[in-house]
Motif scaffolding. Sequence first.
Motif, PDB file in Angstrom:
ATOM      1  N   ASN A 258      -6.873 -86.796 -28.143  1.00 22.73           N
ATOM      2  CA  ASN A 258      -6.511 -88.109 -27.870  1.00 22.73           C
ATOM      3  C   ASN A 258      -4.982 -88.148 -27.875  1.00 22.73           C
ATOM      4  OD1 ASN A 258      -9.227 -88.790 -27.591  1.00 22.73           O
ATOM      5  ND2 ASN A 258      -9.318 -89.443 -29.643  1.00 22.73           N
ATOM      6  N   GLY A 259      -4.173 -87.184 -27.273  1.00 23.70           N
ATOM      7  CA  GLY A 259      -2.673 -87.200 -27.032  1.00 23.70           C
ATOM      8  C   GLY A 259      -2.061 -86.971 -28.386  1.00 23.70           C
ATOM      9  N   LYS A 260      -2.671 -86.849 -29.738  1.00 18.62           N
ATOM     10  CA  LYS A 260      -1.674 -86.670 -30.763  1.00 18.62           C
ATOM     11  C   LYS A 260      -1.950 -85.261 -31.445  1.00 18.62           C
ATOM     12  CE  LYS A 260      -2.412 -91.492 -32.596  1.00 18.62           C
ATOM     13  NZ  LYS A 260      -3.011 -92.433 -33.513  1.00 18.62           N
ATOM     14  N   ARG A 261      -1.194 -84.759 -32.264  1.00 20.05           N
ATOM     15  CA  ARG A 261      -1.418 -83.393 -32.572  1.00 20.05           C
ATOM     16  C   ARG A 261      -2.293 -83.413 -33.984  1.00 20.05           C
ATOM     17  NH1 ARG A 261       4.265 -84.001 -31.822  1.00 20.05           N
ATOM     18  NH2 ARG A 261       5.148 -82.563 -30.397  1.00 20.05           N
ATOM     19  N   ARG A 262      -2.995 -82.503 -33.914  1.00 18.15           N
ATOM     20  CA  ARG A 262      -4.082 -82.093 -34.781  1.00 18.15           C
ATOM     21  C   ARG A 262      -4.104 -80.588 -35.239  1.00 18.15           C
ATOM     22  NH1 ARG A 262     -10.730 -83.375 -34.854  1.00 18.15           N
ATOM     23  NH2 ARG A 262     -11.135 -82.300 -37.228  1.00 18.15           N
ATOM     24  N   ASN A 263      -4.133 -80.269 -36.511  1.00 17.90           N
ATOM     25  CA  ASN A 263      -3.952 -78.766 -36.856  1.00 17.90           C
ATOM     26  C   ASN A 263      -5.402 -78.494 -37.325  1.00 17.90           C
ATOM     27  OD1 ASN A 263      -3.409 -76.294 -38.634  1.00 17.90           O
ATOM     28  ND2 ASN A 263      -1.572 -77.037 -38.090  1.00 17.90           N
TER      29      ASN A 263
END
Length: 851
Positions: A258-263
Motif C-alpha cells: 500500500n505504498g509503504k515499505r515493509r521488511n
Amino acid sequence: MQKKLLFALVAMGMAHQAWGQSDSIGQPPISIGEQAFTFTEAQLGEDENVTQSVSLISSNTNAYASQVGYRWSPVRFKYRAYNAKYNSIYINGNPVNDIERGEFRYSFVGGLNNQTRNVESALPFENNNFSMTGLGGSNNYNFRPSAMPVGQRVSLAAANRNYTARAMYSYNSGLNNNGWAWSASLTYRWANRGYVEGTFYNSLSYYFGVEKVFNNQHSLSLVTWGNPTERAAQSASTDEMYWLANNYNYNPNWGYQNGKRRNSRIVNDFAPAALLTWDFKLDDQTKLTTSLLGKYSMYSSTRLNYNNATNPAPDYYSLMPSYFYDVWGGSGSSSASDLEAWQTAVNYFKASKAHRQINWDKLYYANKMASAQGADAMYYQQAYHDDQLALTLSSILHKDLTNHSFFDAGVNLSTNKGMHYQTMEDLLGATQFHNTNYYVVGTYDINDPRALYDVRDGNKLVREGDRFGYDYNIFVNRAQAWAGYQTEIKWARLFASGRIGGTTLQREGNMQNGLAINNSLGKSGTAYFLDGGAKAGANLRLCQGNTLSLGVGYECKAPDARVAFASPQINNDFVKDLTNEKIFSAELGYQFQNNWLRANVQGYFSRLADVTEYSMYYYDSSNSFSYVSLSGINKQYYGVELGLDFKLTSSFNINALATISEAKYANNAKATYMLSNDGKYYNDIVVNKNMREGGTPLSAYSVDLSYHSRGWFIDLIGNYYDRIYLYYTPVTRYYKNLPTLKDESGNIIMDANNETMHDVSKAPDQAKGHGGFMLDASIGKSIYVGKNSLSINLTLTNVLNNRKIVTGGMEQNRQTYDESGEAIRTYNFMNSPKKFYTNGINGMIIVTYKF
C-alpha cells in the motif's frame, strides 16, 4: 516488541538488594574506549545465515591484538579466522558464551558501553585468573557496581549506521562510607531507516546494580541487565542484482505494501539476565569469588515462505536476466530470442525500484484468490524462535603463593534448556493453512501420515500465532573444573593451566513428526562427553626490552549442541560417530618495548581434528530441505601477526598492524544428510579439502597516524583487506554430484566395488570476494568545565566511499551441472554467490558530558 519493552521496564523498576567488591583478582582491567563499541555495534547481527565474527581480543602489551578487535570490525574480521566459539567471554568470572552454539552474542551486552569498558583479557597463550584461556583468547567483563567510574555520564550520538540516534545515561555512586555502591544505566538506539534501505532499529538497553561490602572479608553484588531490540534485517544478494539495482547495499528483504515499505525479516531479541556475585577474602593471599547467572533469552526472526507457488524473493534466480541467456559463455542458452529475453528482464528490473523489491500487494491478492477456492495460503510469513533458559554457577579460588607466583582454580556448572519452534506470524490475508509437510506431497500422498508435521493433531488448521512445522527442546548440562599456575623468576614468567569437564546433550520433541513417528516425540537418549586439555607458556626476557614468548596446548572439546543432532527439526537422531574435537595449538612470538617503540611479531599454528559442522538449506534439485552433517573434518590455521606502535614525538604516533594467515580444511569430510521430502538419510563425501574459512580477510594491513595532544585526539587510518573467501556450500561438492570419471575412450571408470567413480578435480573452486583499501578517520576534543568534562568525538568509516569491499557471503546451495558435467540450466550458481558489501562512507558524532 511492546510486550518486551514492558517486560524491560518492569525489570528496571524492581528494587534489588545486593552487595559487591570492585575488581576481580589478578591483572588490572583494560579500559576499552568508545570507538571499539562504535565500530562493533555497527556490524553485529546483520544476517543470521552468516556466522558473526566481530572480535574483542585485547592485551595491554600486544600492539597487534590490542587494536584488531575494533580496527577491522567494519569487514567482520575474525581473529586468526577462528569461529567465535573459540573466544571465551565471561562476566564476573561467569561464562556467558551461548551454551548451544558455543559463540558469544554481543547483543547480550548491546548498548552497555560503559559497563563493558573494564575488561580483563588474555591472548591464547596468556594466563588469566578466571579460566583456562580459549583457543581464540578469553575476556572477562567486570560488572560490579563499585568497579564503575564514580559520577554521572550523559552521551548523545547521531549516526548514519544501523541506528541514526543514540542516547545514554549512567549513574555510579561509588562505594560509600556504609559499604554500599549503586549503578544504573539506560541506553536507547533508534533508526526509522538504517544505512541500508528497508531496515529500522529500535533498542532499549538497561543495567541496574547494587553491592554491599560487609567487611574486609565479604561482599555481595547483584546486577541485572537486558537489551530488548526489534530490527529489520538485510540479506545478501548476487552481483547481478547489485548491478541491476546500481546499489551495493541493495536489500531484497523489503517491498512496498500500500505504498509503504515493509521488511519480511524482522528480528526480535531480548535476553534479560541477573548475576549474583559473592567475593570472600579468606586472608591477604586468598580470595574466593562465586557467582550465579540466570538468563532467559527470547529470539525470533521472521521470513517469507510459500506453498504451491513461486518463490516471492525479488532476486530469485529464475527471475534474473542470466536465467534466460548464458552470460558466462558456458553451455547454456545463447540464441537471439534468449538475448531478447535477457534484455526484457534487464529493462524490467531497471524500470522501477518496486520491480526489484517484494510485491506485498501481489502476495495478498494471490492469497485472496486461493482462499476463494478453499485452498491454503500460497504465501505466508513465519517466525523461527530460539529461546533459552540458562543457569550457570561459577566459583573461582585465587591464592598468592609467593610475591611472584599464584594459583587459580575454579568450577563451572551450567544447565540450559533451548526451546526451538516455528510460529505463523502472518497469513497475509489468507483464511487458512494446514500443518502439512507439503515437501513430502509427491513422494507420499497428502493423506499419508508421513505428510503430517504432528500426527497427533492430524491435518489441523494453523492460525496466526500457532506453532507449526517443528517444536523441540535441547537440553545441555555442563560441568567443568580448571586450574592455573603462574610464577616469575629473574628472567622468565611461566604458566601452566588445565581443565576437565563433562557435557550431556538431549533432545525433546513436542511434535510427533510423520517422517519419524517412533523417533520424534518425547526425549531422545543422552549423549555424554568427557573433555579437557592443558596449556603451558613462557615469556623469556632476553635483555632490556626484548621478550621471547612461546606456548603449546592440546585439548579435547565436546561438540556443541547445534551440530550434535542430524535433523533436529524432524527427529531425535544424533549425528553418526559424534565425538570430541581435538585441538593442538602452538605459538612463538617476539616483542620489543622501550619508551618510544612497542613492536611484536607472532607466529601461530593450530590443528583441529574431528570437527563436526551442520547446515540446513533448501535443496533445489530435490524440492526439499536438506539437513547436512559434516564429520571427521580436519582444519589447519597458521599465520604471522605484526604490530608496531612508534612514538615520533610526545603527541604523534604511528601504529601499524598486519596479518598474513591461512585457515583451511585439510581433508575431505564425511557427509550425512536427510531430505525433508522422504525422511531418509544419505551418505556421501564432500570434496572440501583446501576450502578456506569464509567471511573474513585472511590478509589485512593497517597504518594509523595518531595525534593526541592538549585534549585533541586525531587519527587517520588506512586499511587494506585481501583474500576474502565466501562460505562454501557442500552440495556442489558432493562426490556423487561431481561429473563421472571417464577414460580416454569416453567409458565411465568403475572402482573396485564396481561403483561409478567421479572426477574430484571438477569440484568447483571456492567463491571469493573483492578486498581493497578503506580509509577511516576520527577526531575528538575533551574540554573541562570546572571539575566536569565535555568530550566531542567524530568517527568516520570508509572515507573514500569504497563500496566494492566484500564483508561476507555464501555460495548458493544449488547445482549448476549434473553428473555428466552438462549444465542443468542456463543460470550459473557457482558464478553467482550471494555477498555483503561494506557500507559507503558512514560516521557517528558523539557528545559526552561527565559530572
